[in-house]
Design a protein around this motif. Structure first.
Motif, PDB file in Angstrom:
ATOM      1  N   UNK A  12       0.866  -1.039   0.127  1.00  0.00           N
ATOM      2  CA  UNK A  12      -0.331  -0.076  -0.012  1.00  0.00           C
ATOM      3  C   UNK A  12       1.320   1.293   0.120  1.00  0.00           C
ATOM      4  N   UNK A  13       1.294   1.693  -1.101  1.00  0.00           N
ATOM      5  CA  UNK A  13       1.904   2.938  -1.289  1.00  0.00           C
ATOM      6  C   UNK A  13       3.190   2.875  -1.188  1.00  0.00           C
ATOM      7  N   UNK A  14       3.919   1.421  -1.682  1.00  0.00           N
ATOM      8  CA  UNK A  14       5.499   1.291  -2.041  1.00  0.00           C
ATOM      9  C   UNK A  14       5.550   0.928  -0.012  1.00  0.00           C
ATOM     10  N   UNK A  15       3.928   0.862   0.467  1.00  0.00           N
ATOM     11  CA  UNK A  15       4.675  -0.001   1.830  1.00  0.00           C
ATOM     12  C   UNK A  15       4.242  -1.195   1.759  1.00  0.00           C
ATOM     13  N   UNK A  16       4.988  -2.466   2.671  1.00  0.00           N
ATOM     14  CA  UNK A  16       4.206  -3.699   2.638  1.00  0.00           C
ATOM     15  C   UNK A  16       3.674  -3.978   3.539  1.00  0.00           C
ATOM     16  N   UNK A  17       2.265  -3.732   3.245  1.00  0.00           N
ATOM     17  CA  UNK A  17       1.011  -4.286   4.264  1.00  0.00           C
ATOM     18  C   UNK A  17       0.243  -4.947   5.170  1.00  0.00           C
ATOM     19  N   UNK A  18       0.201  -6.044   3.786  1.00  0.00           N
ATOM     20  CA  UNK A  18      -0.443  -7.123   4.465  1.00  0.00           C
ATOM     21  C   UNK A  18      -0.109  -8.788   3.282  1.00  0.00           C
ATOM     22  N   UNK A  19      -0.259  -9.969   4.563  1.00  0.00           N
ATOM     23  CA  UNK A  19      -0.363 -11.142   3.845  1.00  0.00           C
ATOM     24  C   UNK A  19      -1.957 -11.408   3.544  1.00  0.00           C
ATOM     25  N   UNK A  20      -1.760 -12.194   2.303  1.00  0.00           N
ATOM     26  CA  UNK A  20      -3.176 -12.289   1.650  1.00  0.00           C
ATOM     27  C   UNK A  20      -2.441 -13.638   0.705  1.00  0.00           C
ATOM     28  N   UNK A  21      -3.311 -14.891   0.874  1.00  0.00           N
ATOM     29  CA  UNK A  21      -3.584 -15.772   0.248  1.00  0.00           C
ATOM     30  C   UNK A  21      -4.669 -15.782  -1.106  1.00  0.00           C
ATOM     31  N   UNK A  22      -4.065 -15.735  -2.023  1.00  0.00           N
ATOM     32  CA  UNK A  22      -5.093 -16.466  -3.562  1.00  0.00           C
ATOM     33  C   UNK A  22      -5.956 -17.291  -3.353  1.00  0.00           C
ATOM     34  N   UNK A  23      -7.279 -17.177  -3.092  1.00  0.00           N
ATOM     35  CA  UNK A  23      -8.600 -18.488  -2.904  1.00  0.00           C
ATOM     36  C   UNK A  23      -8.504 -18.627  -4.206  1.00  0.00           C
ATOM     37  N   UNK A  24      -9.158 -17.760  -5.042  1.00  0.00           N
ATOM     38  CA  UNK A  24     -10.312 -17.961  -6.560  1.00  0.00           C
ATOM     39  C   UNK A  24      -9.616 -16.996  -7.293  1.00  0.00           C
ATOM     40  N   UNK A  25      -9.160 -17.325  -8.535  1.00  0.00           N
ATOM     41  CA  UNK A  25      -9.376 -16.411 -10.211  1.00  0.00           C
ATOM     42  C   UNK A  25     -10.524 -16.864 -10.821  1.00  0.00           C
ATOM     43  N   UNK A  26     -11.336 -16.363 -10.348  1.00  0.00           N
ATOM     44  CA  UNK A  26     -12.784 -16.120 -11.714  1.00  0.00           C
ATOM     45  C   UNK A  26     -12.109 -15.092 -12.808  1.00  0.00           C
ATOM     46  N   UNK A  27     -12.791 -15.609 -14.387  1.00  0.00           N
ATOM     47  CA  UNK A  27     -12.787 -14.520 -15.227  1.00  0.00           C
ATOM     48  C   UNK A  27     -14.061 -13.088 -14.842  1.00  0.00           C
ATOM     49  N   UNK A  28     -13.540 -12.407 -15.241  1.00  0.00           N
ATOM     50  CA  UNK A  28     -14.817 -11.171 -15.479  1.00  0.00           C
ATOM     51  C   UNK A  28     -15.288 -11.346 -16.602  1.00  0.00           C
ATOM     52  N   UNK A  29     -16.716 -10.437 -16.825  1.00  0.00           N
ATOM     53  CA  UNK A  29     -17.389 -10.098 -17.927  1.00  0.00           C
ATOM     54  C   UNK A  29     -16.103  -9.523 -19.236  1.00  0.00           C
ATOM     55  N   UNK A  30     -15.024  -8.543 -18.616  1.00  0.00           N
ATOM     56  CA  UNK A  30     -14.413  -7.705 -19.365  1.00  0.00           C
ATOM     57  C   UNK A  30     -13.616  -9.026 -19.301  1.00  0.00           C
ATOM     58  N   UNK A  31     -12.620  -9.184 -20.790  1.00  0.00           N
ATOM     59  CA  UNK A  31     -11.682  -9.301 -21.087  1.00  0.00           C
ATOM     60  C   UNK A  31     -10.457  -9.450 -20.167  1.00  0.00           C
TER      61      UNK A  31
END
Length: 117
Positions: A12-31
């Motif tokens: 966030x603003x070039x400073x580490x903020x938090x860790x996260x795990x990517x749970x799902x990646x789903x396509x959006x309506x926009x390519x």
């Protein structure tokens, strides 16, 4: 590109903020856009969904509410990885044998009770 089950560091603003795990990646309506469900690894745990482009998932900076954000894939340090069999066997060969455990007296609760009577 980061994929499902990967751990990312959110900047966030070039400073580490938090860790996260990517749970799902789903396509959006926009390519080229995706719904990315993230489990924020903080207390309390929180699940969020961000709509991101491929490039943003790959680490390119983007803005959210006018603030610069960035995801960075986290990779485990080499020392933390589990060694393969050859490395493990070599390490065991170099170790000195452990000294035998010291012999001690075992005192049962029954023996203590008999002593006190």
């Amino acid at each position: 590109m980061a994929t499902e089950k990967d751990i990312v560091l959110i900047y966030f603003e070039d400073r580490p903020l938090t860790f996260a795990r990517i749970e799902k990646i789903l396509p959006d309506a926009k390519p080229g856009w995706h719904h990315v469900q993230l489990l924020m690894l903080q207390v309390p745990l929180q699940s969020v969904t961000w709509i991101l482009r491929d490039a943003y998932i790959d680490g390119d900076p983007f803005t959210m509410n006018g603030k610069q954000m960035r995801l960075e894939l986290v990779e485990a340090p080499k020392a933390a990885l589990v060694p393969d069999d050859d490395t493990e066997n070599a390490a065991h060969e170099q170790e000195a044998p452990a000294p035998p455990p010291k012999q001690g007296n075992v005192i049962t609760l029954k023996a203590l009770k008999d002593r006190q009577s």
